[in-house]
Design a protein around this motif. Structure first.
Motif, PDB file in Angstrom:
ATOM      1  N   GLN A 217       0.811  -1.216   0.000  1.00 24.42           N
ATOM      2  CA  GLN A 217       0.000   0.000   0.000  1.00 24.42           C
ATOM      3  C   GLN A 217       0.846   1.268   0.000  1.00 24.42           C
ATOM      4  O   GLN A 217       0.530   2.246  -0.662  1.00 24.42           O
ATOM      5  CB  GLN A 217      -0.912   0.010   1.231  1.00 24.42           C
ATOM      6  CG  GLN A 217      -1.847  -1.174   1.322  1.00 24.42           C
ATOM      7  CD  GLN A 217      -2.877  -1.193   0.216  1.00 24.42           C
ATOM      8  OE1 GLN A 217      -3.748  -0.336   0.150  1.00 24.42           O
ATOM      9  NE2 GLN A 217      -2.776  -2.176  -0.671  1.00 24.42           N
ATOM     10  N   GLU A 218       1.952   1.226   0.746  1.00 20.97           N
ATOM     11  CA  GLU A 218       2.805   2.405   0.878  1.00 20.97           C
ATOM     12  C   GLU A 218       4.153   1.974   1.455  1.00 20.97           C
ATOM     13  O   GLU A 218       4.245   0.989   2.199  1.00 20.97           O
ATOM     14  CB  GLU A 218       2.147   3.442   1.793  1.00 20.97           C
ATOM     15  CG  GLU A 218       2.924   4.741   1.924  1.00 20.97           C
ATOM     16  CD  GLU A 218       2.200   5.759   2.798  1.00 20.97           C
ATOM     17  OE1 GLU A 218       2.813   6.798   3.123  1.00 20.97           O
ATOM     18  OE2 GLU A 218       1.037   5.506   3.173  1.00 20.97           O
ATOM     19  N   ILE A 219       5.203   2.721   1.084  1.00 22.41           N
ATOM     20  CA  ILE A 219       6.540   2.459   1.619  1.00 22.41           C
ATOM     21  C   ILE A 219       7.132   3.773   2.109  1.00 22.41           C
ATOM     22  O   ILE A 219       7.244   4.738   1.347  1.00 22.41           O
ATOM     23  CB  ILE A 219       7.453   1.832   0.547  1.00 22.41           C
ATOM     24  CG1 ILE A 219       6.869   0.512   0.045  1.00 22.41           C
ATOM     25  CG2 ILE A 219       8.859   1.601   1.110  1.00 22.41           C
ATOM     26  CD1 ILE A 219       7.595  -0.089  -1.123  1.00 22.41           C
ATOM     27  N   SER A 220       7.490   3.792   3.386  1.00 26.15           N
ATOM     28  CA  SER A 220       8.167   4.964   3.944  1.00 26.15           C
ATOM     29  C   SER A 220       9.632   4.611   4.161  1.00 26.15           C
ATOM     30  O   SER A 220      10.078   3.519   3.813  1.00 26.15           O
ATOM     31  CB  SER A 220       7.508   5.378   5.263  1.00 26.15           C
ATOM     32  OG  SER A 220       7.755   4.399   6.257  1.00 26.15           O
ATOM     33  N   LYS A 223       9.086   1.979   7.231  1.00 30.24           N
ATOM     34  CA  LYS A 223       7.972   1.033   7.293  1.00 30.24           C
ATOM     35  C   LYS A 223       7.524   0.627   5.886  1.00 30.24           C
ATOM     36  O   LYS A 223       7.715   1.356   4.917  1.00 30.24           O
ATOM     37  CB  LYS A 223       6.775   1.659   8.024  1.00 30.24           C
ATOM     38  CG  LYS A 223       7.020   2.055   9.475  1.00 30.24           C
ATOM     39  CD  LYS A 223       6.916   0.859  10.392  1.00 30.24           C
ATOM     40  CE  LYS A 223       7.006   1.290  11.849  1.00 30.24           C
ATOM     41  NZ  LYS A 223       6.880   0.142  12.787  1.00 30.24           N
ATOM     42  N   ILE A 224       6.916  -0.551   5.820  1.00 34.31           N
ATOM     43  CA  ILE A 224       6.233  -0.974   4.603  1.00 34.31           C
ATOM     44  C   ILE A 224       4.823  -1.392   5.004  1.00 34.31           C
ATOM     45  O   ILE A 224       4.632  -2.168   5.942  1.00 34.31           O
ATOM     46  CB  ILE A 224       6.987  -2.120   3.886  1.00 34.31           C
ATOM     47  CG1 ILE A 224       6.214  -2.563   2.635  1.00 34.31           C
ATOM     48  CG2 ILE A 224       7.258  -3.305   4.811  1.00 34.31           C
ATOM     49  CD1 ILE A 224       6.996  -3.508   1.738  1.00 34.31           C
ATOM     50  N   SER A 225       3.850  -0.823   4.317  1.00 36.13           N
ATOM     51  CA  SER A 225       2.445  -1.092   4.617  1.00 36.13           C
ATOM     52  C   SER A 225       1.907  -2.104   3.606  1.00 36.13           C
ATOM     53  O   SER A 225       1.950  -1.859   2.403  1.00 36.13           O
ATOM     54  CB  SER A 225       1.636   0.206   4.563  1.00 36.13           C
ATOM     55  OG  SER A 225       0.273  -0.040   4.806  1.00 36.13           O
ATOM     56  N   ILE A 232      -4.482  -4.466   7.095  1.00 32.30           N
ATOM     57  CA  ILE A 232      -3.284  -3.721   6.714  1.00 32.30           C
ATOM     58  C   ILE A 232      -2.245  -3.859   7.821  1.00 32.30           C
ATOM     59  O   ILE A 232      -2.527  -3.592   8.991  1.00 32.30           O
ATOM     60  CB  ILE A 232      -3.599  -2.235   6.459  1.00 32.30           C
ATOM     61  CG1 ILE A 232      -4.480  -2.095   5.216  1.00 32.30           C
ATOM     62  CG2 ILE A 232      -2.306  -1.443   6.275  1.00 32.30           C
ATOM     63  CD1 ILE A 232      -4.820  -0.658   4.862  1.00 32.30           C
ATOM     64  N   LYS A 233      -1.034  -4.305   7.422  1.00 32.61           N
ATOM     65  CA  LYS A 233       0.054  -4.487   8.375  1.00 32.61           C
ATOM     66  C   LYS A 233       1.164  -3.483   8.079  1.00 32.61           C
ATOM     67  O   LYS A 233       1.579  -3.331   6.936  1.00 32.61           O
ATOM     68  CB  LYS A 233       0.607  -5.904   8.288  1.00 32.61           C
ATOM     69  CG  LYS A 233      -0.393  -7.005   8.598  1.00 32.61           C
ATOM     70  CD  LYS A 233       0.242  -8.379   8.427  1.00 32.61           C
ATOM     71  CE  LYS A 233      -0.757  -9.492   8.738  1.00 32.61           C
ATOM     72  NZ  LYS A 233      -0.143 -10.844   8.540  1.00 32.61           N
ATOM     73  N   ASP A 234       1.636  -2.815   9.107  1.00 30.89           N
ATOM     74  CA  ASP A 234       2.775  -1.914   9.003  1.00 30.89           C
ATOM     75  C   ASP A 234       3.998  -2.608   9.581  1.00 30.89           C
ATOM     76  O   ASP A 234       4.063  -2.856  10.794  1.00 30.89           O
ATOM     77  CB  ASP A 234       2.502  -0.601   9.742  1.00 30.89           C
ATOM     78  CG  ASP A 234       1.435   0.230   9.051  1.00 30.89           C
ATOM     79  OD1 ASP A 234       1.415   0.235   7.808  1.00 30.89           O
ATOM     80  OD2 ASP A 234       0.623   0.865   9.754  1.00 30.89           O
ATOM     81  N   ASP A 236       8.286  -3.117  10.004  1.00 36.18           N
ATOM     82  CA  ASP A 236       9.572  -2.424   9.996  1.00 36.18           C
ATOM     83  C   ASP A 236      10.419  -2.920   8.821  1.00 36.18           C
ATOM     84  O   ASP A 236      10.473  -4.128   8.542  1.00 36.18           O
ATOM     85  CB  ASP A 236      10.328  -2.684  11.300  1.00 36.18           C
ATOM     86  CG  ASP A 236       9.650  -2.056  12.503  1.00 36.18           C
ATOM     87  OD1 ASP A 236       8.943  -1.050  12.322  1.00 36.18           O
ATOM     88  OD2 ASP A 236       9.822  -2.585  13.621  1.00 36.18           O
ATOM     89  N   GLN A 237      11.085  -1.983   8.148  1.00 41.03           N
ATOM     90  CA  GLN A 237      11.960  -2.373   7.040  1.00 41.03           C
ATOM     91  C   GLN A 237      13.258  -1.577   7.091  1.00 41.03           C
ATOM     92  O   GLN A 237      13.272  -0.410   7.464  1.00 41.03           O
ATOM     93  CB  GLN A 237      11.257  -2.166   5.683  1.00 41.03           C
ATOM     94  CG  GLN A 237      10.856  -0.725   5.352  1.00 41.03           C
ATOM     95  CD  GLN A 237      11.940   0.051   4.625  1.00 41.03           C
ATOM     96  OE1 GLN A 237      13.029  -0.466   4.382  1.00 41.03           O
ATOM     97  NE2 GLN A 237      11.640   1.296   4.258  1.00 41.03           N
TER      98      GLN A 237
END
Length: 394
Positions: A217-220, A223-225, A232-234, A236-237
């Motif tokens: 869904q999204e990558i910060s 974090k990777i969502s 939806i799981k957040d 750690d990356q």
């Protein structure tokens, strides 16, 4: 034969462009051929994984275009195409250079597609060219001496995702917890069953997590969502490698050219509708009635070989022949010194498949520069072993 006053211009020097140029020159050495590419080196992507693991050196798998084409008697120009004026048969380039052509062949390949997922471009590593390889390798080496495992995610469980996950695991043992994220319900969904089964074994053996039916869904930056079912799981990356898909690398195309799914629509002879003596092959094209062809080097090379024959027929003012793809099978690397092959009714896995894979790829490389000859000479030392094995087959 029809008189040719302007060159045949090939834009893009990947597998398709390289093949059509070399075959066309062999068929008719007198033809003036100009190959244009924005890069300086040929990228043999199937062996980039061996460069990452240092089983091969970068110089062995990335020869200079100038050397390749000068040895073939073909002119090479490093430049970037910005516009095609089909009606006037003129190409415009980034430095205000204009070139007229007798015949145009477009084969500019593909680029990574982020599928509009937020944060991909800013926070992911890719593996499509030499710059990507250098950046990824430099970053991974920062963790060489870390005692705490880092979380590494590979997005996409196609061949690239599986191959790079296995390689990184074998290179950096116990340095990363590796997870592959795949939105479908299986890995290697478009590949041979044997290779898929061998890949599943390889991933399980290396304890690489496979998250199926999962959509990013999204990558910060930390974090990777991931959407897993309805949840939806957040997570750690520490590093995310994006191998989820590609999009065609199209130059500026005016309205008269028909497109389908973002690619240039061509007929079974690779001709672009309403554009005289203009063709497209490889990842940027889609053939009417053959929309399901995979975007692979094998397809591009077969198309390049066939188009060279059709160009020769064109200038002999003979009827062009329709293209027919022959599936010669597939090969996949599964870590250091291991691979899987499913081709022409033969299946191989393990170390022998790894040696055979590299030998086969060496035979496909344009063996005309010093670097490629170096690679081929090493690989062909294995030829007698492979021949003995094949001859023992019932």
């Amino acid at each position: 034969m029809k008189s040719i006053k302007k060159p045949i211009v090939i834009v893009g020097a990947g597998f398709g462009g390289m093949t059509v140029a070399s075959n066309l020159k062999e068929l008719n050495p007198s033809l003036p051929i100009l190959v244009v590419d924005s890069e300086a080196k040929f990228i043999f992507k199937p062996l980039m994984y061996e460069v990452l693991s240092e089983e091969l050196s970068m110089w062995e798998t990335a020869p200079e275009f100038s050397n390749i084409f000068s040895n073939l008697g073909i002119t090479f120009l490093r430049n970037c195409l910005t516009k095609i004026r089909f009606d006037e048969k003129i190409l415009e380039f980034s430095d205000d250079l204009n070139i007229g052509y007798e015949c145009l062949i477009l084969c500019t390949g593909s680029l990574s597609s982020n599928f509009s997922v937020r944060g991909v471009d800013e926070n992911c590593y890719f593996f499509n060219n030499l710059n990507d390889l250098k950046k990824l390798k430099s970053f991974l080496q920062k963790f060489q001496n870390d005692k705490i495992k880092k979380n590494l995610f590979v997005i996409g469980a196609g061949p690239s995702g599986v191959e790079i996950a296995c390689k990184i695991n074998d290179i950096y043992k116990n340095k990363f917890d590796i997870s592959i994220v795949e939105r479908s319900n299986e890995i290697l969904g478009r590949n041979k069953i044997f290779n898929r089964e061998e890949a599943e074994k390889a991933l399980e053996k290396r304890k690489i997590n496979v998250l199926l039916n999962s959509t990013v869904q999204e990558i910060s930056d930390q974090k990777i969502s991931i959407l897993d079912g309805s949840e939806i799981k957040d997570l750690d990356q520490d590093i995310v490698i994006w191998t989820a898909g590609v999009k065609p690398n199209l130059p500026y195309i005016d309205a008269q050219v028909t497109q389908k799914d973002g690619r240039i629509l061509v007929n079974e002879n690779f001709q672009i509708d309403n554009c005289v003596n203009s063709f497209a092959i490889g990842d940027i094209s889609i053939i009417k009635g053959m929309e399901d062809l995979p975007l692979t080097a094998q397809v591009a090379m077969q198309q390049g070989n066939h188009l060279a024959k059709n160009i020769e027929l064109l200038f002999q003012e003979k009827e062009l022949l329709p293209f027919n793809f022959e599936d010669n099978g597939e090969m996949i690397s599964l870590g250091i010194g291991e691979a899987s092959i499913s081709a022409l009714g033969v299946t191989l896995s393990g170390k022998f498949a790894f040696e055979a894979r590299r030998l086969i790829y060496a035979s496909k490389m344009p063996d005309i520069s010093k670097s490629l000859k170096s690679t081929a000479s090493w690989l062909f030392q294995k030829k007698s072993t492979i021949n003995n094995f094949i001859n023992k087959k019932p």
